[in-house]
Enzyme design. Structure first.
Site, PDB file in Angstrom:
ATOM      1  N   ASN A  10       0.877  -1.174   0.000  1.00  0.00           N
ATOM      2  CA  ASN A  10       0.000   0.000   0.000  1.00  0.00           C
ATOM      3  C   ASN A  10       0.915   1.225   0.000  1.00  0.00           C
ATOM      4  OD1 ASN A  10      -1.782   2.052   0.483  1.00  0.00           O
ATOM      5  ND2 ASN A  10      -2.425   1.361   2.515  1.00  0.00           N
ATOM      6  N   LYS A  12       0.158   4.205  -0.235  1.00  0.00           N
ATOM      7  CA  LYS A  12      -0.497   5.390   0.341  1.00  0.00           C
ATOM      8  C   LYS A  12      -0.255   6.597  -0.589  1.00  0.00           C
ATOM      9  CE  LYS A  12      -0.173   3.178   4.792  1.00  0.00           C
ATOM     10  NZ  LYS A  12      -0.063   3.277   6.245  1.00  0.00           N
ATOM     11  N   HIS A  96      -9.441   1.083   5.226  1.00  0.00           N
ATOM     12  CA  HIS A  96      -8.159   1.360   5.889  1.00  0.00           C
ATOM     13  C   HIS A  96      -8.381   2.341   7.048  1.00  0.00           C
ATOM     14  CE1 HIS A  96      -4.040   2.517   6.619  1.00  0.00           C
ATOM     15  NE2 HIS A  96      -3.684   1.439   5.954  1.00  0.00           N
ATOM     16  N   GLU A  98      -6.730   4.762   8.014  1.00  0.00           N
ATOM     17  CA  GLU A  98      -6.518   6.167   7.664  1.00  0.00           C
ATOM     18  C   GLU A  98      -7.766   6.758   7.015  1.00  0.00           C
ATOM     19  OE1 GLU A  98      -2.884   5.477   5.515  1.00  0.00           O
ATOM     20  OE2 GLU A  98      -1.920   4.945   7.393  1.00  0.00           O
ATOM     21  N   GLU A 168      -5.039  -4.856  10.705  1.00  0.00           N
ATOM     22  CA  GLU A 168      -4.014  -3.824  10.902  1.00  0.00           C
ATOM     23  C   GLU A 168      -4.295  -3.077  12.208  1.00  0.00           C
ATOM     24  OE1 GLU A 168      -2.216  -2.661   6.795  1.00  0.00           O
ATOM     25  OE2 GLU A 168      -3.853  -1.296   7.262  1.00  0.00           O
ATOM     26  N   GLY A 174       2.784   2.472  10.839  1.00  0.00           N
ATOM     27  CA  GLY A 174       3.725   3.576  10.688  1.00  0.00           C
ATOM     28  C   GLY A 174       4.435   3.954  11.978  1.00  0.00           C
ATOM     29  N   SER A 214       3.792  -1.979  10.367  1.00  0.00           N
ATOM     30  CA  SER A 214       5.242  -2.011  10.568  1.00  0.00           C
ATOM     31  C   SER A 214       5.881  -3.354  10.226  1.00  0.00           C
ATOM     32  CB  SER A 214       5.594  -1.592  12.002  1.00  0.00           C
ATOM     33  OG  SER A 214       5.164  -0.256  12.247  1.00  0.00           O
TER      34      SER A 214
HETATM   35  P1  13P Z   1       3.248   0.492   7.668  1.00  0.00           P
HETATM   36  O1  13P Z   1       3.758  -0.797   7.086  1.00  0.00           O
HETATM   37  O2  13P Z   1       3.946   1.697   7.165  1.00  0.00           O
HETATM   38  O3  13P Z   1       3.144   0.417   9.165  1.00  0.00           O
HETATM   39  O4  13P Z   1       1.723   0.634   7.139  1.00  0.00           O
HETATM   40  C1  13P Z   1       0.843  -0.415   7.247  1.00  0.00           C
HETATM   41  C2  13P Z   1      -0.389  -0.081   6.496  1.00  0.00           C
HETATM   42  O5  13P Z   1      -1.150   0.786   6.888  1.00  0.00           O
HETATM   43  C3  13P Z   1      -0.667  -0.809   5.245  1.00  0.00           C
HETATM   44  O6  13P Z   1      -1.940  -0.569   4.782  1.00  0.00           O
END
Ligand code: 13P
Length: 251
Positions: A10, A12, A96, A98, A168, A174, A214
């Protein structure tokens, strides 16, 4: 039944056009043939070009990071499931954390997006997961159970079998803090038990459940070796070809 092993990136809101092209080419060049399904999830503007680069590579698929719930219409700035399908998108990341946090997406809205994605012959990658305070209260199963039920349990067994779930935990995204392999296994087994109760052992056993938060080359192997962890949804580490490939190779 052997479940599909999946590593999905992803991106982002990262990478301009050239950087996205270079990353895709580097991944294609380094990817070894294997049974693992590798999915790239770039921002919309990259979809056509990434598709051109990966279309002859087996086991490499394209994902979008979102789509609108309506089929078409006056929704300035939005992208529909049909448009994604026409660019050879096979998977759409939905729910997600976010998008839940910054764009107020609810399970009810996400359920509509899941429907439109399935109606267009694509696979939703449905993200669920608890924030830190919920984990500290020990209420993670309750919350994730609710997210699963409200967004997915209206589906027929046939449609449910097309869904990929990504667990997640919000506190691991992150942050560099990964869920322990035991924490991931526990939640994945719980999610699978919910699917079995609602549908059947066959649907539950066939469902790929990915871990996200992560995941890095150094911890991917241990997480992926858990019984109910079928791969990962990778954020930061999917932006570097070497790291992403190392994660793919860690099965
Ligand atoms: P990270 O791997 O940067 O922690 O992000 C995970 C994520 O949100 C994947 O959709």
């Amino acid at each position: 039944m052997k479940r599909k092993q999946i590593v999905a990136g992803n991106w982002k809101m990262n990478k301009d056009y050239e950087a996205g092209r270079d990353l895709t080419k580097a991944i294609v060049n380094a990817l070894k043939p294997s049974d693992t399904l590798v999915i790239l999830g770039p921002p919309y503007i990259h979809l056509m070009n990434v598709n051109r680069i990966i279309k002859d590579v087996s086991n490499l698929e394209l994902a979008a990071q979102n789509c609108h719930e309506a089929v078409s219409g006056a929704y300035t700035g939005e992208v529909s499931a049909g448009m994604l399908k026409s660019c050879d998108v096979g998977y759409v990341i939905l729910g997600h954390s976010e998008r839940r946090a910054y764009f107020n997406e609810t399970d009810e809205l996400i359920a509509k997006k899941i429907d439109v994605v399935l109606e267009h012959g694509m696979h939703p990658i449905y993200c669920c997961g608890e924030p830190l305070e919920v984990r500290e209260d020990g209420k993670q199963n309750e919350l994730v159970g609710e997210q699963i039920e409200q967004a997915l349990f209206h589906l027929s067994a046939e449609d449910m079998a097309k869904v990929v779930i990504a667990y997640e935990p919000v506190w691991a995204i992150g942050t560099g803090k990964t869920a322990s392999p035991e924490q991931a296994q526990e939640m994945h087994a719980y999610i699978r038990s919910l699917i079995e109760k609602q549908y059947s052992a066959e649907v539950a056993q066939g469902l790929s459940i990915l871990y996200g938060g992560s995941v890095k080359p150094k911890n991917a192997g241990e997480i992926f070796s858990q019984e109910d962890v079928d791969g990962g949804l990778i954020g930061g580490a999917s932006l570097k070809a070497d790291d992403f490939i190392a994660i793919v190779n860690s099965f």
